[in-house]
Design a protein around this motif. Structure first.
Motif, PDB file in Angstrom:
ATOM      1  N   ASN A 238      78.518   7.846 -55.950  1.00  0.00           N
ATOM      2  CA  ASN A 238      79.213   6.636 -55.752  1.00  0.00           C
ATOM      3  C   ASN A 238      78.477   5.801 -54.887  1.00  0.00           C
ATOM      4  OD1 ASN A 238      80.802   6.839 -52.907  1.00  0.00           O
ATOM      5  ND2 ASN A 238      80.880   9.096 -54.126  1.00  0.00           N
ATOM      6  N   ILE A 239      79.055   4.618 -54.847  1.00  0.00           N
ATOM      7  CA  ILE A 239      78.199   3.810 -53.895  1.00  0.00           C
ATOM      8  C   ILE A 239      78.620   3.695 -52.285  1.00  0.00           C
ATOM      9  CG2 ILE A 239      77.429   2.270 -55.629  1.00  0.00           C
ATOM     10  CD1 ILE A 239      79.589   0.281 -54.997  1.00  0.00           C
ATOM     11  N   SER A 240      79.794   4.320 -51.999  1.00  0.00           N
ATOM     12  CA  SER A 240      80.604   4.441 -50.812  1.00  0.00           C
ATOM     13  C   SER A 240      80.079   5.593 -50.203  1.00  0.00           C
ATOM     14  CB  SER A 240      82.193   4.615 -50.971  1.00  0.00           C
ATOM     15  OG  SER A 240      82.412   5.947 -51.346  1.00  0.00           O
ATOM     16  N   GLN A 241      80.507   5.786 -48.831  1.00  0.00           N
ATOM     17  CA  GLN A 241      80.134   6.866 -47.904  1.00  0.00           C
ATOM     18  C   GLN A 241      80.817   8.283 -48.138  1.00  0.00           C
ATOM     19  OE1 GLN A 241      80.802   3.746 -44.898  1.00  0.00           O
ATOM     20  NE2 GLN A 241      79.964   5.151 -43.639  1.00  0.00           N
ATOM     21  N   PHE A 242      81.713   7.920 -49.289  1.00  0.00           N
ATOM     22  CA  PHE A 242      82.572   9.329 -49.759  1.00  0.00           C
ATOM     23  C   PHE A 242      81.755   9.959 -50.782  1.00  0.00           C
ATOM     24  CE2 PHE A 242      85.602   7.044 -47.213  1.00  0.00           C
ATOM     25  CZ  PHE A 242      86.430   7.986 -46.818  1.00  0.00           C
ATOM     26  N   THR A 243      81.593  11.339 -50.618  1.00  0.00           N
ATOM     27  CA  THR A 243      81.275  12.006 -51.919  1.00  0.00           C
ATOM     28  C   THR A 243      82.480  12.938 -52.537  1.00  0.00           C
ATOM     29  OG1 THR A 243      78.807  11.742 -51.086  1.00  0.00           O
ATOM     30  CG2 THR A 243      79.297  13.417 -53.021  1.00  0.00           C
TER      31      THR A 243
ATOM     32  N   ILE B 277      88.653  21.232 -54.706  1.00  0.00           N
ATOM     33  CA  ILE B 277      88.542  19.913 -54.879  1.00  0.00           C
ATOM     34  C   ILE B 277      88.493  19.072 -53.504  1.00  0.00           C
ATOM     35  CG2 ILE B 277      91.047  19.594 -54.918  1.00  0.00           C
ATOM     36  CD1 ILE B 277      90.593  16.993 -56.946  1.00  0.00           C
ATOM     37  N   GLY B 278      87.714  18.203 -53.179  1.00  0.00           N
ATOM     38  CA  GLY B 278      87.528  17.631 -51.828  1.00  0.00           C
ATOM     39  C   GLY B 278      86.503  16.426 -51.859  1.00  0.00           C
ATOM     40  N   PHE B 279      86.016  16.213 -50.583  1.00  0.00           N
ATOM     41  CA  PHE B 279      85.408  15.061 -50.211  1.00  0.00           C
ATOM     42  C   PHE B 279      84.420  15.197 -49.253  1.00  0.00           C
ATOM     43  CE2 PHE B 279      88.710  13.452 -48.171  1.00  0.00           C
ATOM     44  CZ  PHE B 279      88.179  12.852 -47.124  1.00  0.00           C
ATOM     45  N   ASN B 280      83.356  14.646 -49.050  1.00  0.00           N
ATOM     46  CA  ASN B 280      82.300  14.681 -48.041  1.00  0.00           C
ATOM     47  C   ASN B 280      82.321  13.122 -47.586  1.00  0.00           C
ATOM     48  OD1 ASN B 280      80.699  16.703 -46.053  1.00  0.00           O
ATOM     49  ND2 ASN B 280      79.192  14.990 -46.310  1.00  0.00           N
ATOM     50  N   PHE B 281      82.574  13.143 -46.177  1.00  0.00           N
ATOM     51  CA  PHE B 281      82.184  11.480 -45.749  1.00  0.00           C
ATOM     52  C   PHE B 281      81.091  11.513 -44.709  1.00  0.00           C
ATOM     53  CE2 PHE B 281      83.137   8.730 -42.269  1.00  0.00           C
ATOM     54  CZ  PHE B 281      83.193   7.274 -43.098  1.00  0.00           C
ATOM     55  N   LYS B 282      80.325  10.671 -44.957  1.00  0.00           N
ATOM     56  CA  LYS B 282      78.990  10.541 -44.052  1.00  0.00           C
ATOM     57  C   LYS B 282      78.850   9.180 -43.510  1.00  0.00           C
ATOM     58  CE  LYS B 282      75.081  12.553 -44.771  1.00  0.00           C
ATOM     59  NZ  LYS B 282      73.753  12.816 -45.496  1.00  0.00           N
ATOM     60  N   PRO B 283      79.222   8.917 -42.151  1.00  0.00           N
ATOM     61  CA  PRO B 283      79.032   7.621 -41.633  1.00  0.00           C
ATOM     62  C   PRO B 283      77.566   7.006 -41.576  1.00  0.00           C
ATOM     63  CG  PRO B 283      80.200   9.222 -40.040  1.00  0.00           C
ATOM     64  CD  PRO B 283      79.560  10.010 -41.255  1.00  0.00           C
ATOM     65  N   LYS B 284      77.662   5.622 -41.741  1.00  0.00           N
ATOM     66  CA  LYS B 284      76.683   5.005 -42.049  1.00  0.00           C
ATOM     67  C   LYS B 284      75.500   5.299 -41.071  1.00  0.00           C
ATOM     68  CE  LYS B 284      78.266   0.834 -44.492  1.00  0.00           C
ATOM     69  NZ  LYS B 284      78.472  -0.512 -44.669  1.00  0.00           N
ATOM     70  N   GLN B 285      75.888   5.484 -39.620  1.00  0.00           N
ATOM     71  CA  GLN B 285      74.958   5.648 -38.468  1.00  0.00           C
ATOM     72  C   GLN B 285      74.491   7.101 -38.630  1.00  0.00           C
ATOM     73  OE1 GLN B 285      78.038   4.917 -38.412  1.00  0.00           O
ATOM     74  NE2 GLN B 285      78.977   6.169 -36.766  1.00  0.00           N
TER      75      GLN B 285
ATOM     76  N   THR C 191      72.456  10.440 -39.942  1.00  0.00           N
ATOM     77  CA  THR C 191      71.494  10.829 -40.946  1.00  0.00           C
ATOM     78  C   THR C 191      71.967  12.123 -41.658  1.00  0.00           C
ATOM     79  OG1 THR C 191      69.707   9.917 -39.746  1.00  0.00           O
ATOM     80  CG2 THR C 191      69.107  11.291 -41.364  1.00  0.00           C
ATOM     81  N   HIS C 192      72.534  12.928 -40.807  1.00  0.00           N
ATOM     82  CA  HIS C 192      72.800  14.363 -41.410  1.00  0.00           C
ATOM     83  C   HIS C 192      74.293  14.848 -41.116  1.00  0.00           C
ATOM     84  CE1 HIS C 192      68.487  15.408 -41.400  1.00  0.00           C
ATOM     85  NE2 HIS C 192      68.385  14.628 -40.242  1.00  0.00           N
ATOM     86  N   TRP C 193      75.078  14.223 -40.021  1.00  0.00           N
ATOM     87  CA  TRP C 193      76.130  14.853 -39.717  1.00  0.00           C
ATOM     88  C   TRP C 193      77.378  14.072 -40.902  1.00  0.00           C
ATOM     89  CZ3 TRP C 193      77.357  18.939 -37.113  1.00  0.00           C
ATOM     90  CH2 TRP C 193      76.519  19.295 -35.907  1.00  0.00           C
ATOM     91  N   GLY C 194      78.467  14.699 -41.188  1.00  0.00           N
ATOM     92  CA  GLY C 194      79.475  14.128 -41.872  1.00  0.00           C
ATOM     93  C   GLY C 194      80.752  14.937 -41.474  1.00  0.00           C
ATOM     94  N   LEU C 195      81.631  14.384 -42.118  1.00  0.00           N
ATOM     95  CA  LEU C 195      83.089  15.106 -42.170  1.00  0.00           C
ATOM     96  C   LEU C 195      83.413  15.437 -43.719  1.00  0.00           C
ATOM     97  CD1 LEU C 195      85.058  12.683 -40.056  1.00  0.00           C
ATOM     98  CD2 LEU C 195      84.074  14.677 -39.091  1.00  0.00           C
ATOM     99  N   PHE C 196      84.315  16.558 -43.724  1.00  0.00           N
ATOM    100  CA  PHE C 196      84.664  17.029 -45.034  1.00  0.00           C
ATOM    101  C   PHE C 196      86.271  17.358 -44.958  1.00  0.00           C
ATOM    102  CE2 PHE C 196      83.812  21.109 -43.505  1.00  0.00           C
ATOM    103  CZ  PHE C 196      84.633  21.829 -44.133  1.00  0.00           C
ATOM    104  N   ALA C 197      86.792  17.409 -46.242  1.00  0.00           N
ATOM    105  CA  ALA C 197      88.200  17.963 -46.336  1.00  0.00           C
ATOM    106  C   ALA C 197      88.141  18.258 -47.688  1.00  0.00           C
ATOM    107  CB  ALA C 197      89.296  16.844 -46.011  1.00  0.00           C
TER     108      ALA C 197
END
Length: 203
Positions: free
Chosen positions: A108-113, A151-159, A161-167
């Protein structure tokens, strides 16, 4: 010298490519059993259920090159459950729930996967103890295996490179055979929902 430099360069590139396929995650999870009406010992112990437990759940994930497919191995520090019959505590146990899922990660084109997964889980019980009306008896819970979904998602902030949040949310269909003083008394069905929130780091 040129051959040696070329060899070192190829090894470095290969290592970087290999590392880029991995993600590690550290989360906090609530394991919520969905079965609350087990009957054990031919009806002598009715309405048996395991309670909700909490633990830290690290995992490691490998992304297959040029695909949306990954595989994730969930690990955990031990979960501890109390077991009740008609609301009275009769036992407790700890367990480890290693779970392996194959996942599809949506583009997808957002920060969510977003992702979905399916796989297998195991329940490795230990430290079984009896209390209340069956205190003093020897309880043995067998290793169990089952099917797991995720089922879930990973969120990577624009700033980042490596870190993200997931649920994510997982469901497992699993039950453990129980013995009391060496005698089979039935199966403890748990069939848990596992709710997890945490951080991810993609190499």
């Amino acid at each position: 010298m040129i051959k040696k430099a070329l060899f070192i360069a190829l090894v470095s590139i290969s290592s970087a490519s290999f590392a880029g396929n991995f993600q590690v995650k550290i989360g906090a999870s609530a394991l919520v059993p969905s079965e609350d009406n087990n009957t054990l010992a031919n009806g002598a112990v009715p309405h048996v259920k395991a309670d909700t437990a909490y633990s830290f759940t690290p995992s490691i994930e490998y992304f297959f090159t040029n695909t949306n497919i990954s595989t994730e191995l969930l690990l955990a520090t031990p979960f501890k459950h109390d077991v009740t019959s008609n609301g009275t505590k009769i036992a407790s146990f700890k367990h480890l729930p290693p779970t392996l899922t194959v996942k599809y990660n949506f583009n997808n084109i957002s920060q969510f996967t977003p992702y979905v997964g399916i796989g297998a889980t195991a329940v490795l019980p230990f430290s079984e103890k009896t209390t209340g009306p069956i205190a003093g008896h020897d309880l043995d819970a067998k290793v169990a295996y089952g099917v797991a979904g995720q089922i879930g998602f990973n969120f990577k902030p624009k700033q980042s490179t490596h870190w993200g949040l997931f649920a994510d949310v997982r469901y497992a269909n699993v039950k453990s055979k129980l013995k009391l003083d060496g005698n089979n008394i039935g199966d403890l069905k748990v069939n848990p929902w596992v709710y997890t929130l945490g951080y991810s780091y993609h190499f």
